[in-house]
Write a protein that holds these residues in place. Sequence first.
Motif, mmCIF file in Angstrom:
data_model
loop_
_atom_site.group_PDB
_atom_site.id
_atom_site.type_symbol
_atom_site.label_atom_id
_atom_site.label_comp_id
_atom_site.label_asym_id
_atom_site.label_seq_id
_atom_site.Cartn_x
_atom_site.Cartn_y
_atom_site.Cartn_z
ATOM 1 N N TRP A 91 12.372 -5.136 1.185
ATOM 2 C CA TRP A 91 11.079 -4.136 0.796
ATOM 3 C C TRP A 91 11.646 -2.753 1.039
ATOM 4 C CZ3 TRP A 91 10.333 -9.140 2.749
ATOM 5 C CH2 TRP A 91 9.458 -10.013 1.991
ATOM 6 N N ARG A 92 11.011 -1.772 0.261
ATOM 7 C CA ARG A 92 11.389 -0.314 0.647
ATOM 8 C C ARG A 92 10.746 0.128 2.054
ATOM 9 N NH1 ARG A 92 12.011 3.936 -3.144
ATOM 10 N NH2 ARG A 92 12.172 4.786 -1.460
ATOM 11 N N PHE A 93 9.777 -0.415 2.465
ATOM 12 C CA PHE A 93 9.433 0.108 3.805
ATOM 13 C C PHE A 93 9.018 -1.144 4.755
ATOM 14 C CE2 PHE A 93 7.200 2.886 0.335
ATOM 15 C CZ PHE A 93 8.171 3.944 0.484
ATOM 16 N N GLN A 94 8.791 -0.805 6.001
ATOM 17 C CA GLN A 94 8.829 -1.791 7.026
ATOM 18 C C GLN A 94 7.660 -2.687 6.834
ATOM 19 O OE1 GLN A 94 8.811 0.976 10.499
ATOM 20 N NE2 GLN A 94 6.899 0.510 11.093
ATOM 21 N N ASP A 95 7.832 -3.794 7.755
ATOM 22 C CA ASP A 95 6.698 -4.729 7.622
ATOM 23 C C ASP A 95 6.347 -5.081 6.339
ATOM 24 O OD1 ASP A 95 6.236 -4.739 10.321
ATOM 25 O OD2 ASP A 95 4.790 -2.751 10.220
ATOM 26 N N GLY A 96 7.261 -5.290 5.420
ATOM 27 C CA GLY A 96 7.253 -5.946 4.016
ATOM 28 C C GLY A 96 6.213 -5.268 3.354
ATOM 29 N N THR A 97 6.142 -3.659 3.318
ATOM 30 C CA THR A 97 5.293 -3.149 2.626
ATOM 31 C C THR A 97 6.169 -2.161 1.512
ATOM 32 O OG1 THR A 97 5.226 -1.134 4.189
ATOM 33 C CG2 THR A 97 3.563 -3.086 4.050
ATOM 34 N N GLY A 98 5.543 -1.562 0.496
ATOM 35 C CA GLY A 98 6.406 -1.227 -0.549
ATOM 36 C C GLY A 98 6.738 -1.845 -1.654
ATOM 37 N N GLU A 99 7.717 -1.138 -2.528
ATOM 38 C CA GLU A 99 8.197 -1.981 -3.728
ATOM 39 C C GLU A 99 9.004 -3.273 -3.135
ATOM 40 O OE1 GLU A 99 10.753 -1.015 -7.816
ATOM 41 O OE2 GLU A 99 10.182 0.440 -6.333
ATOM 42 N N LEU A 100 9.022 -4.292 -3.783
ATOM 43 C CA LEU A 100 9.838 -5.532 -3.442
ATOM 44 C C LEU A 100 10.927 -5.643 -4.367
ATOM 45 C CD1 LEU A 100 10.199 -8.448 -2.236
ATOM 46 C CD2 LEU A 100 8.491 -9.246 -3.790
ATOM 47 N N TYR A 101 12.115 -6.015 -3.892
ATOM 48 C CA TYR A 101 13.418 -6.528 -4.715
ATOM 49 C C TYR A 101 13.522 -7.734 -4.473
ATOM 50 C CZ TYR A 101 17.730 -6.874 -6.868
ATOM 51 O OH TYR A 101 18.906 -7.199 -7.669
ATOM 52 N N THR A 102 13.706 -8.840 -5.226
ATOM 53 C CA THR A 102 13.835 -10.319 -4.933
ATOM 54 C C THR A 102 15.438 -10.238 -5.585
ATOM 55 O OG1 THR A 102 11.689 -10.722 -4.987
ATOM 56 C CG2 THR A 102 13.204 -12.711 -5.274
#
Length: 114
Positions: free
Chosen positions: A40-51
């Motif tokens: 995730w772009r930001f902490q705590d699994g927030t923002g855009e996701l790349y899998t």
Amino acid sequence: MNARFTRFALVAGTVAVTTLGPSVQAQALPACASNAICLWRFQDGTGELYTWRGGYVDLPSRFTDHVGSFRANRTGAFVDWASGKECHSVRKGDYASNYSGRFGSKIDAVGDNC
């Protein structure tokens, strides 16, 4: 009797403040697909996701040096190419809710192994 009540009130108040004071709980990261590593772009699994699901992959430019958190549901490796190859192995079950101050600020690619 007033002194005794005052002492009791002070102790009770101290216990209440200590117990009920501001609590900061670590937020749980969102779920990640089976056999994948989620970034995730930001902490705590927030923002855009790349899998990531396997093979060597250079991260999209918006993720290069900007991974705020991750969850690994498989083994893999995070790679930094800034000054040669620096590689960090990742095992199934690894995660970081605040990775930007660590290797998340250096990561350029993800691969199967170092």
